[in-house]
Design an enzyme around this catalytic site. Structure first.
Site, PDB file in Angstrom:
ATOM      1  N   HIS A  11       0.841  -1.207   0.000  1.00 52.06           N
ATOM      2  CA  HIS A  11       0.000   0.000   0.000  1.00 52.06           C
ATOM      3  C   HIS A  11       0.874   1.255   0.000  1.00 52.06           C
ATOM      4  CE1 HIS A  11      -3.023   2.930   1.149  1.00 52.06           C
ATOM      5  NE2 HIS A  11      -2.422   3.147   2.304  1.00 52.06           N
ATOM      6  N   HIS A  33       3.251   7.566   5.641  1.00 58.60           N
ATOM      7  CA  HIS A  33       2.007   8.203   6.082  1.00 58.60           C
ATOM      8  C   HIS A  33       1.227   7.433   7.152  1.00 58.60           C
ATOM      9  CE1 HIS A  33      -0.213   5.714   3.085  1.00 58.60           C
ATOM     10  NE2 HIS A  33      -1.232   5.896   3.899  1.00 58.60           N
ATOM     11  N   GLU A  36       0.451   6.361  13.017  1.00 61.94           N
ATOM     12  CA  GLU A  36      -0.822   5.846  13.495  1.00 61.94           C
ATOM     13  C   GLU A  36      -0.745   4.329  13.754  1.00 61.94           C
ATOM     14  OE1 GLU A  36      -3.922   6.849  10.795  1.00 61.94           O
ATOM     15  OE2 GLU A  36      -5.510   6.632  12.283  1.00 61.94           O
ATOM     16  N   ASP A  37      -0.142   3.597  12.828  1.00 59.52           N
ATOM     17  CA  ASP A  37      -0.188   2.131  12.903  1.00 59.52           C
ATOM     18  C   ASP A  37       0.990   1.501  13.632  1.00 59.52           C
ATOM     19  OD1 ASP A  37      -2.455   2.437  11.474  1.00 59.52           O
ATOM     20  OD2 ASP A  37      -1.674   1.700   9.561  1.00 59.52           O
ATOM     21  N   ASP A  91      -3.430   7.947  -1.184  1.00 61.21           N
ATOM     22  CA  ASP A  91      -3.830   6.935  -0.202  1.00 61.21           C
ATOM     23  C   ASP A  91      -5.232   6.423  -0.528  1.00 61.21           C
ATOM     24  OD1 ASP A  91      -3.837   5.486   2.283  1.00 61.21           O
ATOM     25  OD2 ASP A  91      -4.960   7.140   3.205  1.00 61.21           O
ATOM     26  N   ASP A 132     -21.334  13.203 -27.566  1.00 60.11           N
ATOM     27  CA  ASP A 132     -19.936  13.553 -27.329  1.00 60.11           C
ATOM     28  C   ASP A 132     -19.097  12.378 -26.807  1.00 60.11           C
ATOM     29  OD1 ASP A 132     -21.152  13.601 -24.942  1.00 60.11           O
ATOM     30  OD2 ASP A 132     -20.531  15.615 -24.358  1.00 60.11           O
TER      31      ASP A 132
END
Ligand code: MN
Length: 736
Positions: free
Chosen positions: A57, A81, A85-86, A148, A268
């Protein structure tokens, strides 16, 4: 170079390969590698829902950012990123390893991740976008977040169905429009199609089937048209690139659902794009095409001269082409094409190697960037000199241009930076603005000229008797508030002006009647013509305004007009005559109060209403204590025996006392400096303060003052001036 697509696999080497096409400094590449080595350790063992290593990821996010040609700091932050947090990496560690800038980018992304997107808040999706942007502050955070989200959308099939729905809706309502706003068409289109596939899978399938069925048919006619245009341009010796263009599913869906068109009405779908070297060539080619094919009326649009808000530039036209098919043709330069596909990030590729030395060039860019409105990109590479200064000022002007403030109900109000609760109040409703007396921001009472910040929750306190003050004009920031305050004040002024003139006439008429003068003559403006000047008036209305405002009395005016008239005393003598009283019986006490028909009596000013010269007064004959003088309206004498009440008058020529005590009470919304402002006003009008007693209940200030004043006129002036103080909504004279 050809970029990898959604279903390809990417490795870190692919990221480095794209980076090498536009990042030349070795230390920049080293930084990206360092971030990569770090996440490989920190996220080791973590898996995505798909079962793949988590780092896939992160590599994808970095890859997408590199295709947008963002700088090395952004790419490194893209890799990192999720690490705070993780992996519970501390801020300190991040700063030590990667510095403040990358840390703040990663923190920015983490902060956005934590912002709730509630279903009930759907109607405010537009506001959510703005808040995200305002909170992100730095466009690079948004770019990372978009990359992300794009990768998360590509792998959404591994999520629970309810999460798929929620994430798709948030993406369609918030992130796709941000990508559009930034002009990153590639990402917008992909996000929209991915979302539609989850939100309306049936329609998605239908449209893609239809596209598939017509593919060969369409390809045929596009190929023919392309060949025809090529031949035409070749005969004119034009250098060009040409491509056929496929509409994406979501845009077809919108036309079918929103505009209620059938698939075969969407002419179009057939579109060509001609890409040229210069702007002038674009117009030349447009001329050639219009000359050769029949253009459809009303379909030509010049977005080169008038760029779209997201800076998109191109010429658009529709013509009737080969086989009678309608074709949409877009004509633009390479730079415009790049911008249309890859948006803002690509713009900086053209610009970032330049320094903006001339002021004009800076202005041009600022003008060009008007579209950004709320936000603007910052390039990683720009670190010093003029360019840095330029970006910083741009950031201040545009990025920090707006604040987003919420009502207690959660409605978001967008205001220019520096706006105050008064601006906010007028934005809510004109009446709320007009009657605002105080503001509570984040549960704290604040002065109404406080500057609001993004995320503040603001509540306005109103009082229907209160109106805007001229002082507000000094601090309001929005034109809307300014105009409404001005309108209110000028309307109010006009109203009071008229009323005051009428008051003046009334006072004059009363005085005329008192003196038993000829009303017709003395109410006629001609009588006063030569006296206007001495009252600072230009006409009769002005003069009556002066009287009505009590800047001069009707008696003074008549005294001037009628020579040898002694005004007040003459007036009194007339009354006395009428009452068959003897002039000599008029006696003055040392207080300067005359009592009709009485002599040698003790006279006292009553302590309950504290009458002062100028007040209408009456005397009360008390048992054994002489005469007590009350204000005419004092409630304490309203029930008194008729016989005990006698007429008394101020004898203005004999007032011995210079000053009289009077009690007033001021009520207003408490705020810092309120008392200070009151004392300042009292100083200005030269009124002495004998005693102050101030209290606050429920944020309401109650201030009791004992003042020492010369007369009622000065007291009225004092009260008028106190009334102008911000937050005050009631002033009354106290009667005990
Ligand atoms: Mn992520």
């Amino acid at each position: 170079m050809k970029y990898k697509e959604a279903h390809d696999t990417v490795t870190f080497d692919d990221v480095l390969e794209v980076c090498s096409t536009y990042i030349s400094k070795q230390e920049s590449i080293t930084l990206i590698k360092k971030a990569y080595d770090y996440i490989m350790i920190k996220h080791d063992g973590q898996k995505r829902k798909s079962g793949e290593p988590y780092t896939i990821h992160l590599i994808w996010v970095a890859y997408i950012l590199s295709t947008l040609q963002t700088g090395p700091t952004t790419i490194a932050a893209g890799l990192l990123h999720d690490v705070m947090e993780d992996c519970e990496v501390s801020r300190e560690e991040m700063i030590e390893l990667f510095g403040e800038e990358i840390t703040s980018l990663v923190e920015g992304v983490t902060k956005i991740n934590k912002m709730p997107f509630k279903d009930e808040a759907d109607i405010y999706a537009e506001n959510h976008r703005k808040i995200y942007i305002a909170m992100a502050r730095d466009i690079r955070v948004i770019l990372i977040k978009l990359a992300d989200r794009l990768h998360n959308m590509r792998t959404l099939q591994y999520m629970r169905p309810d999460k798929q729905q929620r994430i798709s809706r948030e993406t369609l309502e918030v992130y796709a429009p941000i990508a559009h706003r930034l002009g990153i068409n590639d990402i917008r289109i992909e996000l929209e199609d991915l979302c539609l596939n989850y939100l309306d899978p049936k329609a998605y399938q239908e449209i893609s089937d239809l596209l598939e069925q017509k593919r060969s048919e369409r390809k045929d006619s596009v190929d023919k048209m392309m060949k025809s245009v090529k031949e035409l341009l070749d005969t004119h010796h034009i250098e060009y690139r040409i491509k056929g263009r496929a509409k994406h599913i979501y845009s077809i869906y919108k036309k079918m659902v929103i505009k209620h068109k059938r698939f075969d009405e969407l002419y179009d779908l057939n579109a060509l794009r001609v890409i040229l070297k210069t702007k002038m060539k674009c117009y030349e080619v447009l001329g050639i095409i219009h000359d050769h094919y029949r253009p459809l009326p009303g379909r030509f649009k010049d977005y080169i001269a008038m760029p779209k808000p997201n800076m998109y530039q191109s010429l658009h036209t529709a013509i009737i082409g080969e086989g009678g098919h309608i074709f949409e043709i877009q004509i633009r330069t390479e730079e415009m094409d790049e911008l249309a596909e890859r948006g803002v990030a690509s713009h900086w590729r053209y610009k970032e190697n330049k320094t903006y030395s001339s002021k004009q060039e800076q202005k041009d860019i600022v003008d060009k960037l008007q579209w950004l409105g709320d936000f603007i990109t910052l390039s990683d590479e720009i670190k010093d000199g003029d360019a840095k200064e330029f970006y910083d000022s741009l950031r201040r002007d545009i990025f920090e241009a707006n604040v987003y403030v919420m009502t207690p109900q959660g409605k978001i109000v967008e205001l220019p930076n520096g706006s105050t609760p008064i601006d906010f109040a007028y934005r809510i409703h004109t009446e709320v603005g007009h009657h605002a007396v105080g503001a509570i921001v984040n549960n704290v009472m604040v002065p109404i000229n406080t500057k609001l910040k993004t995320g503040d929750v603001c509540e306005i306190k109103t009082n229907k008797n209160s109106g805007p003050s001229e002082d507000w004009l000094k601090f309001v920031r929005t034109a809307g508030a300014r105009n409404k305050i001005r309108q209110y004040i000028s309307k109010k002024d006009a109203e009071t002006h008229k009323e005051t003139i009428e008051d003046g006439k009334k006072l004059l008429r009363e005085e005329i009647r008192k003196r038993e003068l000829d009303e017709k003559k003395y109410m006629d403006s001609d009588t006063y013509k030569s006296y206007y000047g001495s009252f600072g008036a230009n006409n009769f209305d002005d003069l009556m305004f002066v009287i009505g405002k009590k800047q001069a009395t009707a008696a003074t005016l008549l005294d001037k007009v009628i020579p040898n008239h002694t005004g007040f005393f003459d007036n009194l003598s007339k009354m006395l005559k009428k009452n068959n009283a003897n002039k000599n019986q008029m006696k003055s006490s040392s207080l300067g109060i005359s009592v009709k028909g009485v002599d040698g009596l003790k006279i006292q000013l009553s302590k309950c209403c504290n009458p002062i010269p100028g007040d209408d007064i009456v005397g009360y004959v008390s048992k054994g204590q002489g005469i007590k003088v009350h204000c005419q309206h004092c409630p304490n004498i309203q029930g008194a025996e008729k016989g005990r009440i006698i007429d008394v008058y101020w004898d203005y020529t004999n007032i011995m006392e210079k000053r009289f005590d009077v009690d007033i009470e001021i009520i207003g919304l408490d705020r810092p400096n309120l008392l200070n402002d009151i004392i300042t006003v009292l100083g200005q009008v030269k009124v002495n303060i004998l005693n102050i007693n101030a209290g606050v209940h429920d944020m309401e200030a109650d201030i009791k003052l004992k003042l020492s004043v010369e007369n009622a006129e000065l007291l009225q002036l004092t009260i008028n001036n106190l009334n102008k103080i911000q937050g005050i909504y009631e002033i009354k004279r106290v009667i005990h």
